[in-house]
Motif scaffolding. Sequence first.
Motif, PDB file in Angstrom:
ATOM      1  N   PRO A  97      40.016   3.125  65.655  1.00  0.00           N
ATOM      2  CA  PRO A  97      40.795   2.940  64.416  1.00  0.00           C
ATOM      3  C   PRO A  97      40.250   1.780  63.581  1.00  0.00           C
ATOM      4  O   PRO A  97      40.539   0.611  63.842  1.00  0.00           O
ATOM      5  CB  PRO A  97      42.207   2.638  64.928  1.00  0.00           C
ATOM      6  CG  PRO A  97      41.994   2.057  66.287  1.00  0.00           C
ATOM      7  CD  PRO A  97      40.785   2.714  66.860  1.00  0.00           C
ATOM      8  N   THR A 144      39.553  -3.048  58.958  1.00  0.00           N
ATOM      9  CA  THR A 144      39.123  -3.302  57.581  1.00  0.00           C
ATOM     10  C   THR A 144      40.188  -4.084  56.825  1.00  0.00           C
ATOM     11  O   THR A 144      39.882  -5.018  56.064  1.00  0.00           O
ATOM     12  CB  THR A 144      38.824  -1.971  56.870  1.00  0.00           C
ATOM     13  OG1 THR A 144      37.850  -1.247  57.610  1.00  0.00           O
ATOM     14  CG2 THR A 144      38.325  -2.217  55.462  1.00  0.00           C
ATOM     15  N   ALA A 145      41.467  -3.734  57.047  1.00  0.00           N
ATOM     16  CA  ALA A 145      42.555  -4.473  56.405  1.00  0.00           C
ATOM     17  C   ALA A 145      42.604  -5.910  56.904  1.00  0.00           C
ATOM     18  O   ALA A 145      42.892  -6.839  56.140  1.00  0.00           O
ATOM     19  CB  ALA A 145      43.887  -3.766  56.668  1.00  0.00           C
ATOM     20  N   GLU A 202      40.711   1.448  60.179  1.00  0.00           N
ATOM     21  CA  GLU A 202      41.496   1.106  58.991  1.00  0.00           C
ATOM     22  C   GLU A 202      42.152  -0.259  59.136  1.00  0.00           C
ATOM     23  O   GLU A 202      42.095  -1.107  58.230  1.00  0.00           O
ATOM     24  CB  GLU A 202      42.570   2.168  58.727  1.00  0.00           C
ATOM     25  CG  GLU A 202      42.028   3.544  58.395  1.00  0.00           C
ATOM     26  CD  GLU A 202      41.783   4.364  59.651  1.00  0.00           C
ATOM     27  OE1 GLU A 202      41.878   3.806  60.769  1.00  0.00           O
ATOM     28  OE2 GLU A 202      41.492   5.566  59.518  1.00  0.00           O
ATOM     29  N   ALA A 203      42.777  -0.481  60.300  1.00  0.00           N
ATOM     30  CA  ALA A 203      43.449  -1.762  60.521  1.00  0.00           C
ATOM     31  C   ALA A 203      42.439  -2.903  60.574  1.00  0.00           C
ATOM     32  O   ALA A 203      42.713  -4.017  60.101  1.00  0.00           O
ATOM     33  CB  ALA A 203      44.264  -1.703  61.814  1.00  0.00           C
ATOM     34  N   ALA A 230      35.064   4.186  54.287  1.00  0.00           N
ATOM     35  CA  ALA A 230      36.332   4.183  53.548  1.00  0.00           C
ATOM     36  C   ALA A 230      37.109   5.471  53.761  1.00  0.00           C
ATOM     37  O   ALA A 230      38.342   5.491  53.632  1.00  0.00           O
ATOM     38  CB  ALA A 230      36.065   3.963  52.056  1.00  0.00           C
ATOM     39  N   ASN A 231      36.409   6.545  54.112  1.00  0.00           N
ATOM     40  CA  ASN A 231      37.061   7.832  54.346  1.00  0.00           C
ATOM     41  C   ASN A 231      37.243   8.022  55.844  1.00  0.00           C
ATOM     42  O   ASN A 231      36.317   7.831  56.621  1.00  0.00           O
ATOM     43  CB  ASN A 231      36.206   8.953  53.769  1.00  0.00           C
ATOM     44  CG  ASN A 231      36.948  10.288  53.754  1.00  0.00           C
ATOM     45  OD1 ASN A 231      37.859  10.504  54.548  1.00  0.00           O
ATOM     46  ND2 ASN A 231      36.559  11.156  52.854  1.00  0.00           N
ATOM     47  N   LYS A 232      38.444   8.409  56.251  1.00  0.00           N
ATOM     48  CA  LYS A 232      38.737   8.538  57.680  1.00  0.00           C
ATOM     49  C   LYS A 232      37.921   9.634  58.327  1.00  0.00           C
ATOM     50  O   LYS A 232      37.363   9.455  59.418  1.00  0.00           O
ATOM     51  CB  LYS A 232      40.231   8.805  57.865  1.00  0.00           C
ATOM     52  CG  LYS A 232      40.649   8.895  59.321  1.00  0.00           C
ATOM     53  CD  LYS A 232      42.145   9.070  59.424  1.00  0.00           C
ATOM     54  CE  LYS A 232      42.579   9.138  60.884  1.00  0.00           C
ATOM     55  NZ  LYS A 232      44.039   9.308  61.022  1.00  0.00           N
ATOM     56  N   ARG A 266      34.269   8.611  58.403  1.00  0.00           N
ATOM     57  CA  ARG A 266      34.110   7.519  59.368  1.00  0.00           C
ATOM     58  C   ARG A 266      34.097   8.062  60.789  1.00  0.00           C
ATOM     59  O   ARG A 266      33.296   7.643  61.625  1.00  0.00           O
ATOM     60  CB  ARG A 266      35.242   6.507  59.183  1.00  0.00           C
ATOM     61  CG  ARG A 266      35.101   5.302  60.091  1.00  0.00           C
ATOM     62  CD  ARG A 266      36.107   4.229  59.736  1.00  0.00           C
ATOM     63  NE  ARG A 266      37.478   4.701  59.897  1.00  0.00           N
ATOM     64  CZ  ARG A 266      38.325   4.856  58.901  1.00  0.00           C
ATOM     65  NH1 ARG A 266      37.956   4.618  57.657  1.00  0.00           N
ATOM     66  NH2 ARG A 266      39.573   5.263  59.128  1.00  0.00           N
ATOM     67  N   ASP A 317      47.484  -0.517  66.582  1.00  0.00           N
ATOM     68  CA  ASP A 317      46.670   0.699  66.456  1.00  0.00           C
ATOM     69  C   ASP A 317      45.709   0.851  67.623  1.00  0.00           C
ATOM     70  O   ASP A 317      45.544   1.953  68.189  1.00  0.00           O
ATOM     71  CB  ASP A 317      45.894   0.671  65.139  1.00  0.00           C
ATOM     72  CG  ASP A 317      46.801   0.850  63.926  1.00  0.00           C
ATOM     73  OD1 ASP A 317      47.971   1.230  64.130  1.00  0.00           O
ATOM     74  OD2 ASP A 317      46.342   0.596  62.791  1.00  0.00           O
TER      75      ASP A 317
END
Length: 378
Positions: free
Chosen positions: A199, A204-205, A201-202, A142-144, A147, A225
């Motif tokens: 990347p 996970t989204a 984050e994308a 969850a943390n960039k 991660r 991304d």
Amino acid sequence: MDDTLFTIGGHGVTWAQALGGAVALFVLLVILLRRRGAREAARHDEEIAHRLSEMARAQAEMTGRMQSMAEVFANRHSDLARALTERLDGFGHRLNQSMTSQARATHDSLTRLNERLAVIDTAQKNITELSRDVVGLQEILANKQTRGAFGQGRMEAIVADGLPQGGYDFQATLSNGRRPDCVVRLPNAPCLVIDAKFPLEAFTAYRDAGGPEARKAAAQRLRADVLKHVGDIAERYFIPGETQDTAIMFVPSESVYADLHEHFEDVVQRANRQRIIVVGPSLLMLSIGLVQAILRDHRMREQAHVIHKEVTLLAEDVGRLGDRVGKLKSHHDQAGRDIDQILTSVDKIQKRGAKIEELDFAAEDDQSRAQPRLMAGA
């Protein structure tokens, strides 16, 4: 009474005489009847005695038979009792063995059950710890920054396990000032760059998107991304003569790598066209194994002159060994010929001894003694 009743042979018989004769005759008949009765009584007594003796003998035989039957019954009873006792003992022994084996089997089953319960308990503890690790992993992802450190750590572990010291560098600085996550040193060739900043984050989204519109928007963001990161790798780490014209983009999760190939094949193909290879942990280990084979082959090539020298010396040693084997063979052949000659001499000696044994020296002695006697006679 004195009157003559009848005359017999000129002699008159009176009534008194007739009556006396009748009385005498009656007495005689009575005596005869008594004697006959006594004889019949004696014979009857003899018959009774004989029957009684027969009955006694039959009773004795019956008693003997009863005794024999009693002995037989006693023996049969003892045999039956012994057989029954043996069968009861055998049944008790088998029952004891069966109960013992059943108890042992029950004990073994309980032991295995306890072991399995212990394994299940251990597995439960492992699952609990794994769930905590998964929660921690989710927190890390969850943390960039965390991660990125996680992906960097997995990549460094795979590279360090597969390559020797000096075959790689972490966070090395290139000539353009860029610092890739890992640089693999190839023999007599530019280095290979590995990037571990995927990347997520994308992605996970995209996984957490609820509806079709949200999922479509997350997919577009993911494509953008990933392609942007691919362009950044190609722009930052492709240096002619210093790095390879192919780089590796490391995805630290096999599930993410599988979903990327399944749902975003176009992104993977565009990355390949830009000479950026997207790999997961398994493919990275395979790539590092290939690099290790290349390094091993290079070291062997560097040691080729040493190998050639050793092979030459080995050939010389083999030649000397052949010469010495030839000399040993000639000595062995000469020894074989000498042994054959010795055997020939022994055979001749045996034959001469046999001839000597066949000579009859006793006949020659007799002939030599006979000649002096003939000369004396002459």
